[in-house]
Design a protein around this motif. Sequence first.
Motif, PDB file in Angstrom:
ATOM      1  N   PHE A   9      -0.839  99.431 110.290  1.00 54.25           N
ATOM      2  CA  PHE A   9      -0.384  98.367 111.188  1.00 54.25           C
ATOM      3  C   PHE A   9       0.242  97.214 110.405  1.00 54.25           C
ATOM      4  CE2 PHE A   9      -3.482 100.173 114.327  1.00 54.25           C
ATOM      5  CZ  PHE A   9      -2.524 100.553 115.247  1.00 54.25           C
ATOM      6  N   ASP A  10      -0.276  96.893 109.229  1.00 55.43           N
ATOM      7  CA  ASP A  10       0.338  95.852 108.395  1.00 55.43           C
ATOM      8  C   ASP A  10       1.767  96.241 108.032  1.00 55.43           C
ATOM      9  OD1 ASP A  10      -1.838  94.124 108.366  1.00 55.43           O
ATOM     10  OD2 ASP A  10      -2.657  94.940 106.501  1.00 55.43           O
ATOM     11  N   ALA A  11       1.953  97.495 107.613  1.00 59.30           N
ATOM     12  CA  ALA A  11       3.284  97.966 107.236  1.00 59.30           C
ATOM     13  C   ALA A  11       4.220  97.972 108.439  1.00 59.30           C
ATOM     14  CB  ALA A  11       3.199  99.360 106.616  1.00 59.30           C
ATOM     15  N   LEU A  12       3.738  98.463 109.575  1.00 59.03           N
ATOM     16  CA  LEU A  12       4.550  98.505 110.781  1.00 59.03           C
ATOM     17  C   LEU A  12       4.932  97.098 111.230  1.00 59.03           C
ATOM     18  CD1 LEU A  12       5.830 100.201 113.008  1.00 59.03           C
ATOM     19  CD2 LEU A  12       3.638 100.094 114.214  1.00 59.03           C
ATOM     20  N   ALA A  13       3.982  96.187 111.177  1.00 63.40           N
ATOM     21  CA  ALA A  13       4.265  94.797 111.561  1.00 63.40           C
ATOM     22  C   ALA A  13       5.345  94.207 110.670  1.00 63.40           C
ATOM     23  CB  ALA A  13       2.990  93.959 111.490  1.00 63.40           C
ATOM     24  N   SER A  14       5.225  94.422 109.384  1.00 64.81           N
ATOM     25  CA  SER A  14       6.202  93.904 108.435  1.00 64.81           C
ATOM     26  C   SER A  14       7.590  94.500 108.679  1.00 64.81           C
ATOM     27  CB  SER A  14       5.746  94.201 107.009  1.00 64.81           C
ATOM     28  OG  SER A  14       6.693  93.782 106.079  1.00 64.81           O
ATOM     29  N   GLU A  15       7.638  95.799 108.911  1.00 63.78           N
ATOM     30  CA  GLU A  15       8.915  96.489 109.116  1.00 63.78           C
ATOM     31  C   GLU A  15       9.596  96.104 110.418  1.00 63.78           C
ATOM     32  OE1 GLU A  15       8.016 100.640 108.850  1.00 63.78           O
ATOM     33  OE2 GLU A  15       7.339 100.470 106.774  1.00 63.78           O
ATOM     34  N   GLY A  20       2.396  89.478 111.454  1.00 62.16           N
ATOM     35  CA  GLY A  20       1.233  90.172 110.927  1.00 62.16           C
ATOM     36  C   GLY A  20       0.701  91.196 111.910  1.00 62.16           C
ATOM     37  N   ARG A  21      -0.314  91.915 111.454  1.00 62.17           N
ATOM     38  CA  ARG A  21      -0.935  92.974 112.248  1.00 62.17           C
ATOM     39  C   ARG A  21      -1.459  92.459 113.581  1.00 62.17           C
ATOM     40  NH1 ARG A  21      -6.160  93.416 110.805  1.00 62.17           N
ATOM     41  NH2 ARG A  21      -5.519  93.243 108.668  1.00 62.17           N
ATOM     42  N   VAL A  22      -2.076  91.282 113.562  1.00 69.23           N
ATOM     43  CA  VAL A  22      -2.664  90.738 114.792  1.00 69.23           C
ATOM     44  C   VAL A  22      -1.577  90.478 115.835  1.00 69.23           C
ATOM     45  CG1 VAL A  22      -3.927  88.784 115.765  1.00 69.23           C
ATOM     46  CG2 VAL A  22      -4.652  89.782 113.588  1.00 69.23           C
ATOM     47  N   ASN A  23      -0.455  89.931 115.422  1.00 68.03           N
ATOM     48  CA  ASN A  23       0.642  89.667 116.360  1.00 68.03           C
ATOM     49  C   ASN A  23       1.198  90.962 116.935  1.00 68.03           C
ATOM     50  OD1 ASN A  23       0.466  86.909 115.966  1.00 68.03           O
ATOM     51  ND2 ASN A  23       1.910  86.947 114.277  1.00 68.03           N
ATOM     52  N   LEU A  24       1.357  91.970 116.104  1.00 65.28           N
ATOM     53  CA  LEU A  24       1.824  93.270 116.571  1.00 65.28           C
ATOM     54  C   LEU A  24       0.830  93.861 117.567  1.00 65.28           C
ATOM     55  CD1 LEU A  24       3.553  95.867 116.538  1.00 65.28           C
ATOM     56  CD2 LEU A  24       2.279  96.547 114.492  1.00 65.28           C
ATOM     57  N   TYR A  25      -0.435  93.824 117.219  1.00 67.57           N
ATOM     58  CA  TYR A  25      -1.492  94.382 118.058  1.00 67.57           C
ATOM     59  C   TYR A  25      -1.508  93.705 119.429  1.00 67.57           C
ATOM     60  CZ  TYR A  25      -6.116  96.469 118.853  1.00 67.57           C
ATOM     61  OH  TYR A  25      -7.158  97.192 119.329  1.00 67.57           O
ATOM     62  N   ARG A  26      -1.456  92.384 119.445  1.00 69.91           N
ATOM     63  CA  ARG A  26      -1.488  91.644 120.716  1.00 69.91           C
ATOM     64  C   ARG A  26      -0.275  91.945 121.578  1.00 69.91           C
ATOM     65  NH1 ARG A  26      -3.309  85.873 118.235  1.00 69.91           N
ATOM     66  NH2 ARG A  26      -5.525  86.356 118.037  1.00 69.91           N
ATOM     67  N   THR A  27       0.898  91.972 120.960  1.00 68.07           N
ATOM     68  CA  THR A  27       2.123  92.248 121.701  1.00 68.07           C
ATOM     69  C   THR A  27       2.102  93.663 122.262  1.00 68.07           C
ATOM     70  OG1 THR A  27       3.370  90.692 120.341  1.00 68.07           O
ATOM     71  CG2 THR A  27       4.641  92.349 121.556  1.00 68.07           C
ATOM     72  N   PHE A  28       1.665  94.613 121.457  1.00 70.32           N
ATOM     73  CA  PHE A  28       1.576  95.997 121.911  1.00 70.32           C
ATOM     74  C   PHE A  28       0.656  96.106 123.118  1.00 70.32           C
ATOM     75  CE2 PHE A  28       0.143 100.322 122.098  1.00 70.32           C
ATOM     76  CZ  PHE A  28       1.239 101.068 121.707  1.00 70.32           C
ATOM     77  N   LYS A  29      -0.510  95.488 123.028  1.00 70.94           N
ATOM     78  CA  LYS A  29      -1.474  95.569 124.126  1.00 70.94           C
ATOM     79  C   LYS A  29      -0.942  94.873 125.380  1.00 70.94           C
ATOM     80  CE  LYS A  29      -6.261  95.355 125.371  1.00 70.94           C
ATOM     81  NZ  LYS A  29      -7.614  95.301 124.906  1.00 70.94           N
ATOM     82  N   ARG A  30      -0.271  93.742 125.209  1.00 69.72           N
ATOM     83  CA  ARG A  30       0.284  93.024 126.352  1.00 69.72           C
ATOM     84  C   ARG A  30       1.382  93.852 127.034  1.00 69.72           C
ATOM     85  NH1 ARG A  30       1.658  88.394 123.951  1.00 69.72           N
ATOM     86  NH2 ARG A  30       3.795  89.022 123.616  1.00 69.72           N
ATOM     87  N   LYS A  31       2.196  94.543 126.258  1.00 71.44           N
ATOM     88  CA  LYS A  31       3.309  95.320 126.818  1.00 71.44           C
ATOM     89  C   LYS A  31       2.861  96.653 127.412  1.00 71.44           C
ATOM     90  CE  LYS A  31       6.828  92.698 125.695  1.00 71.44           C
ATOM     91  NZ  LYS A  31       7.826  92.215 126.638  1.00 71.44           N
ATOM     92  N   THR A  32       1.859  97.298 126.819  1.00 73.18           N
ATOM     93  CA  THR A  32       1.467  98.639 127.258  1.00 73.18           C
ATOM     94  C   THR A  32       0.198  98.658 128.096  1.00 73.18           C
ATOM     95  OG1 THR A  32       0.129  99.118 125.299  1.00 73.18           O
ATOM     96  CG2 THR A  32       2.486  99.685 125.204  1.00 73.18           C
ATOM     97  N   GLY A  33      -0.637  97.624 127.960  1.00 72.65           N
ATOM     98  CA  GLY A  33      -1.903  97.590 128.673  1.00 72.65           C
ATOM     99  C   GLY A  33      -3.046  98.260 127.928  1.00 72.65           C
TER     100      GLY A  33
END
Length: 54
Positions: A9-15, A20-33
């Motif tokens: 997740f760190d690598a994916l967030a950076s790419e 960071g990972r937390v921002n990616l995780y939150r956005t993913f959960k908000r968009k997909t449920g």
Amino acid sequence: MHRGDRRRFDALASETGFAGRVNLYRTFKRKTGVSPTDWDAYKSPLTDNIAIDC
């Protein structure tokens, strides 16, 4: 979440331009449920090509 998942997740967030990972995780959960971990565990071949607009 396992250490390997965190690195992935760190690598994916950076790419993808997330701060960071937390921002990616939150956005993913908000968009997909669902969390990225749950998505990975329950995804089907039909969902592999779904794009998420951020």
